[in-house]
Write an enzyme that holds these catalytic residues in place. Sequence first.
Site, short mmCIF file in Angstrom:
data_model
loop_
_atom_site.label_atom_id
_atom_site.label_comp_id
_atom_site.label_asym_id
_atom_site.label_seq_id
_atom_site.Cartn_x
_atom_site.Cartn_y
_atom_site.Cartn_z
N TYR A 53 108.63 27.36 -36.23
CA TYR A 53 110.07 27.68 -36.10
C TYR A 53 110.31 29.18 -35.96
O TYR A 53 111.27 29.58 -35.29
CB TYR A 53 110.87 27.05 -37.25
CG TYR A 53 110.95 25.54 -37.08
CD1 TYR A 53 111.83 24.98 -36.15
CD2 TYR A 53 110.09 24.70 -37.76
CE1 TYR A 53 111.87 23.61 -35.94
CE2 TYR A 53 110.11 23.33 -37.56
CZ TYR A 53 111.01 22.78 -36.65
OH TYR A 53 111.03 21.43 -36.42
N GLN A 86 122.45 17.83 -30.48
CA GLN A 86 121.19 17.62 -31.19
C GLN A 86 120.36 18.89 -31.16
O GLN A 86 119.32 18.98 -31.79
CB GLN A 86 120.40 16.49 -30.53
CG GLN A 86 121.09 15.14 -30.59
CD GLN A 86 120.42 14.15 -29.65
OE1 GLN A 86 119.44 13.50 -30.00
NE2 GLN A 86 120.93 14.04 -28.45
N ASN A 87 120.83 19.87 -30.39
CA ASN A 87 120.05 21.10 -30.22
C ASN A 87 120.21 22.01 -31.42
O ASN A 87 121.29 22.11 -32.00
CB ASN A 87 120.48 21.83 -28.95
CG ASN A 87 120.22 21.00 -27.72
OD1 ASN A 87 119.48 20.01 -27.78
ND2 ASN A 87 120.83 21.35 -26.61
N VAL A 88 119.14 22.70 -31.76
CA VAL A 88 119.18 23.62 -32.88
C VAL A 88 119.40 25.06 -32.40
O VAL A 88 119.53 25.97 -33.22
CB VAL A 88 117.91 23.50 -33.77
CG1 VAL A 88 117.82 22.10 -34.36
CG2 VAL A 88 116.63 23.82 -32.99
N ASP A 89 119.46 25.25 -31.08
CA ASP A 89 119.75 26.60 -30.56
C ASP A 89 121.25 26.90 -30.74
O ASP A 89 122.03 26.03 -31.12
CB ASP A 89 119.30 26.72 -29.09
CG ASP A 89 120.08 25.82 -28.14
OD1 ASP A 89 121.33 25.85 -28.17
OD2 ASP A 89 119.45 25.09 -27.34
N HIS A 104 121.18 18.17 -35.87
CA HIS A 104 119.79 18.37 -36.32
C HIS A 104 119.52 19.75 -36.89
O HIS A 104 118.38 20.20 -36.92
CB HIS A 104 118.82 18.07 -35.15
CG HIS A 104 118.83 16.63 -34.73
ND1 HIS A 104 118.34 16.18 -33.53
CD2 HIS A 104 119.28 15.53 -35.38
CE1 HIS A 104 118.49 14.86 -33.45
NE2 HIS A 104 119.07 14.44 -34.56
N GLY A 175 121.85 15.54 -21.05
CA GLY A 175 120.48 15.97 -21.32
C GLY A 175 119.87 15.46 -22.61
O GLY A 175 119.21 16.21 -23.32
N THR A 176 120.04 14.18 -22.87
CA THR A 176 119.33 13.59 -24.01
C THR A 176 118.70 12.28 -23.59
O THR A 176 119.32 11.49 -22.87
CB THR A 176 120.23 13.38 -25.25
OG1 THR A 176 119.51 12.60 -26.22
CG2 THR A 176 121.54 12.68 -24.93
P1 OAD Z 1 114.36 14.83 -24.97
O1 OAD Z 1 113.30 15.82 -24.62
O2 OAD Z 1 113.95 13.56 -25.59
O3 OAD Z 1 115.20 14.46 -23.66
C1 OAD Z 1 115.62 15.47 -22.77
C2 OAD Z 1 116.50 14.87 -21.70
O4 OAD Z 1 116.98 15.95 -20.90
C3 OAD Z 1 115.80 13.87 -20.78
O5 OAD Z 1 116.62 12.72 -20.61
C4 OAD Z 1 115.68 14.66 -19.47
O6 OAD Z 1 115.74 13.81 -18.32
C5 OAD Z 1 116.88 15.55 -19.53
N1 OAD Z 1 116.81 16.78 -18.73
C6 OAD Z 1 115.72 17.47 -18.32
N2 OAD Z 1 116.10 18.55 -17.61
C7 OAD Z 1 117.46 18.56 -17.58
C8 OAD Z 1 118.45 19.43 -17.01
N3 OAD Z 1 118.12 20.52 -16.33
N4 OAD Z 1 119.75 19.11 -17.21
C9 OAD Z 1 120.10 18.00 -17.90
N5 OAD Z 1 119.22 17.15 -18.44
C10 OAD Z 1 117.92 17.43 -18.29
O7 OAD Z 1 115.42 15.62 -25.89
P2 OAD Z 1 116.54 15.04 -26.88
O8 OAD Z 1 117.07 13.74 -26.42
O9 OAD Z 1 117.50 16.15 -27.10
O10 OAD Z 1 114.93 16.58 -32.93
O11 OAD Z 1 115.69 14.84 -28.20
C11 OAD Z 1 116.35 14.41 -29.37
C12 OAD Z 1 115.68 15.00 -30.60
O12 OAD Z 1 114.28 14.73 -30.56
C13 OAD Z 1 115.76 16.49 -30.69
O13 OAD Z 1 116.98 16.95 -31.25
C14 OAD Z 1 114.59 16.85 -31.56
C15 OAD Z 1 113.56 15.89 -31.02
O14 OAD Z 1 112.60 15.46 -31.89
C16 OAD Z 1 114.31 17.28 -33.91
O15 OAD Z 1 113.43 18.08 -33.70
C17 OAD Z 1 114.81 16.98 -35.27
#
Ligand code: OAD
Length: 234
Positions: A53, A86-89, A104, A175-176
Amino acid sequence: MKKLVFLTGAGMSAESGISTFRDSGGLWEQYPVEAVASIQGYERDPELVQKFYNERRQQLGSVTPNEGHKLVASLEDKFKVSVITQNVDDLHERAGSQHIIHLHGELMKATSSRNPNDPNCIVTLPADNPVIHMGDKAKDGSQLRPFIVWFGESVPMIEPAIEEVSRADILVVIGTSLNVYPAAGLLNFANSRCKIYLIDPNPVPYDPSLGIHHIMKGASKGMEELCQLLVNEG
Ligand code: OAD
């Protein structure tokens, strides 16, 4: 004013240069998720987790909000906007969004290892040296740790997030991968009149009965298209 709620994930910040987690080349390919993002991992090897981190925080200092973050903030002129992330930034904050729920945790904050959700123990790290060392103490005397919700921990901000989603006129998911609960379940709390948009360049598994309008673009281009679509709303 209509209520516009965003639910954002790692893809929101991808164009700022922050890796997503599950895409190819994503963070969880480089680091075992259970080692650096679970409470068990922290208990087993706190030094490794602090280092992970500390590096993430250092990286955050060198990136800036992208056009997508800025367009999200700009919609506050026309809508009652809240952002659930969900982003920590802190890129939504830096782009100017006013109402942000971090599900998160927050990278720039630190807390107690004993009572991570005790508000008296949560501190903001100095922007010029956002590092936690082993031996740094929280207010309750325990080791200072990242203010991050790890796997295996409760998600206290889910209740206010559900409240926001249930009152939304428009919900925009950006973007999730909708892999991680309870965040992924938030879509189910949208009311039946709520219009749901999804901005993601890739297919995302969601319930087709939700009638989601999928804009298959990255966050910046996708937000441009969304702003056009919302031009007559507000
Ligand atoms: P993921 O990495 O699982 O998913 C990222 C999503 O962003 C995918 O659906 C990609 O297709 C999409 N993506 C990629 N590039 C993009 C762009 N330029 N614009 C828009 N979308 C794009 O990330 P999260 O769903 O955020 O938690 O993950 C959820 C949680 O899992 C996070 O908060 C983290 C992780 O473990 C913790 O660390 C507690």
